[in-house]
Design an enzyme around this catalytic site. Structure first.
Site, short mmCIF file in Angstrom:
data_model
loop_
_atom_site.label_atom_id
_atom_site.label_comp_id
_atom_site.label_asym_id
_atom_site.label_seq_id
_atom_site.Cartn_x
_atom_site.Cartn_y
_atom_site.Cartn_z
N LYS A 197 81.19 -18.70 -14.50
CA LYS A 197 81.84 -18.62 -15.81
C LYS A 197 82.82 -17.47 -15.97
CE LYS A 197 78.27 -20.44 -18.90
NZ LYS A 197 77.32 -19.75 -19.79
N GLY A 377 73.65 -8.18 -14.93
CA GLY A 377 74.31 -7.91 -16.21
C GLY A 377 74.53 -6.42 -16.44
C1 3PG Z 1 67.83 -8.94 -14.82
O1 3PG Z 1 67.28 -9.48 -13.86
O2 3PG Z 1 68.94 -9.30 -15.24
C2 3PG Z 1 67.16 -7.76 -15.44
O3 3PG Z 1 65.89 -7.57 -14.92
C3 3PG Z 1 67.12 -7.90 -16.95
O4 3PG Z 1 66.42 -9.04 -17.32
P1 3PG Z 1 66.85 -9.79 -18.67
O5 3PG Z 1 68.22 -10.35 -18.42
O6 3PG Z 1 65.80 -10.87 -18.85
O7 3PG Z 1 66.84 -8.79 -19.76
#
Ligand code: 3PG
Ligand code: MG
Length: 396
Positions: A197, A377
């Site tokens: 994306k 992220g």
């Molecule tokens: C991930 O794997 O992106 C991190 O551990 C954070 O997890 P989350 O996106 O469920 O907050």
């Protein structure tokens, strides 16, 4: 920020927030333990100082309290094996058992707490939950870079209940490497962006336009570029509402003198499956009923030539559906070229977390690039220029 090296943990109980959010198969076996291995130096430093370690983490996104699938008990044996030491386990991250196990923990011992997200309070950043957790340790060590973009109880809010807040080695390395890439890069600097994306990557792409010489775009998001330029993309991934944006990006790149490079051919399939019929077609020439699942051989050549000559390389996102071996060639070829740039051209190479990290680790190249991030992220947000709550909490 207090660094791990500057702190003496002798006689202290360190409450360490790690990101043990690792993938498990249906037998609850870990399929990629990179995030666990990454924390071993932090744990070892504390133990060698004469401290004890209480590890806390989330696993997955449980919605309704304790769930077998998301229990951190599945990590106890693998972690004990990696550490070479028996790890104790508290079946609840707060409450009497956790308090007793923590209180009785001797120097050199390690305790793992059950999944923090079994309490809704964790994600809500609830203060009294954070305070309960804080009572388990004398010092808070934040080493969960992968979760540092979440303002959760254990990653950020808990900071206010400690005088001693220490940045772990994983956090430190992630921040140092991202900084080196963004602020002290040697030219030419090439960013390779892939994945499904554009909407996930748009902010980082815009920021990178001010930093890089070459911006290579492959993977699922490249089909929206192709369609916007009048190509036929068949059933390939499309973000119809982002077509104008891709044209703007092309224009901006030209204005800033950035060489934006898109695929020139694709490996297409008549079905979203490893066993689909496949053929190579020129970009924008995907027949109806077919979909692009990888970059083609001419694109591999084009991208590789640019990458091999680079002195700084950032790679985030696969070039195709590399989970299907039939469509992994593009992603694997890019992994090989990034290794080549690192080893033969002395490039600094940083692999963004998530799928590209799995791709490079699965290909066995994890230790032949400069750095593989444990953040998905979190790395993106950091590189977009946002302040991560987990980092702010260490400063505050
Ligand atoms: C991930 O794997 O992106 C991190 O551990 C954070 O997890 P989350 O996106 O469920 O907050
Ligand atoms: Mg995530």
């Amino acid at each position: 920020m207090i660094t791990l090296d500057s702190y003496n943990f002798s006689g202290k109980k360190a409450l360490v927030r790690v990101d043990f959010n690792v993938p498990l198969n249906d037998k609850f076996e870990i399929t990629d333990d990179t995030r666990i291995r990454a924390t071993i130096p932090t744990i070892t430093k504390i133990l060698n100082d004469g401290g004890s370690v209480i590890l806390m983490s989330h696993l997955g996104r449980p919605k309704d309290g304790p769930t077998e699938k998301f229990s951190l008990k599945h990590l106890v044996n693998p972690l004990s094996l990696i550490l070479g030491k028996t790890v104790k386990f508290a079946e609840d991250c707060i409450g009497d058992q956790a308090s007793e196990l923590a209180a009785n923990l001797a120097a050199g011992e390690v305790l793992l707490l059950e999944n923090l997200r079994f309490y809704k309070e964790e994600e809500k950043g609830d203060e009294s939950f954070a305070e309960k957790l804080s009572k388990l340790g004398d010092v808070w060590v934040m080493d969960a870079f992968g979760t540092a973009h979440r303002a959760h109880a254990s990653t950020a809010v808990i900071g206010k209940f400690f005088t001693d807040k220490v940045c772990g080695y994983v956090m430190q390395a992630e921040l140092d490497n991202a900084e080196r890439l963004l602020e002290h890069s040697e030219r030419p600097f090439t960013a390779i962006m892939g994945g499904a994306k554009i909407s996930d990557k748009i902010l980082i792409i815009e920021r990178l336009l001010d930093k890089v010489d070459n911006l290579i775009i492959g993977g699922g998001m490249s089909y929206t570029f192709s369609k916007a330029r009048g190509g036929n993309i068949g059933n390939s991934l499309l973000e119809a509402d982002k077509m104008d944006l891709t044209l703007e990006l092309i224009k901006k790149a030209a204005e800033k003198g950035v060489n934006l490079v898109l695929p020139v051919d694709n490996l297409v399939a008549d079905d979203f499956s490893n066993d689909a019929n496949k053929q190579v077609v020129g970009v924008g020439k995907i027949p109806d009923g077919w979909e692009g699942l990888d970059i083609g051989p001419e694109t591999i050549k084009l991208f590789s030539e640019i990458i091999a000559k680079s002195k700084t390389v950032l790679w985030n996102g696969p070039m195709g559906v590399f989970e299907f071996p039939s469509f992994a060639e593009g992603t694997n070829a890019i992994a090989e070229t990034v290794v080549k740039a690192t080893e033969e051209n002395d490039a600094f190479s940083l692999i963004g977390g998530g799928d590209s990290a799995s791709a490079i680790n699965n290909a066995g190249y994890g230790d032949r690039v400069s750095y593989v991030s444990t953040g998905g992220g979190a790395l993106l947000e950091y590189m977009e220029g946002k302040e991560l709550p987990g980092v702010a909490a260490l400063r505050g």
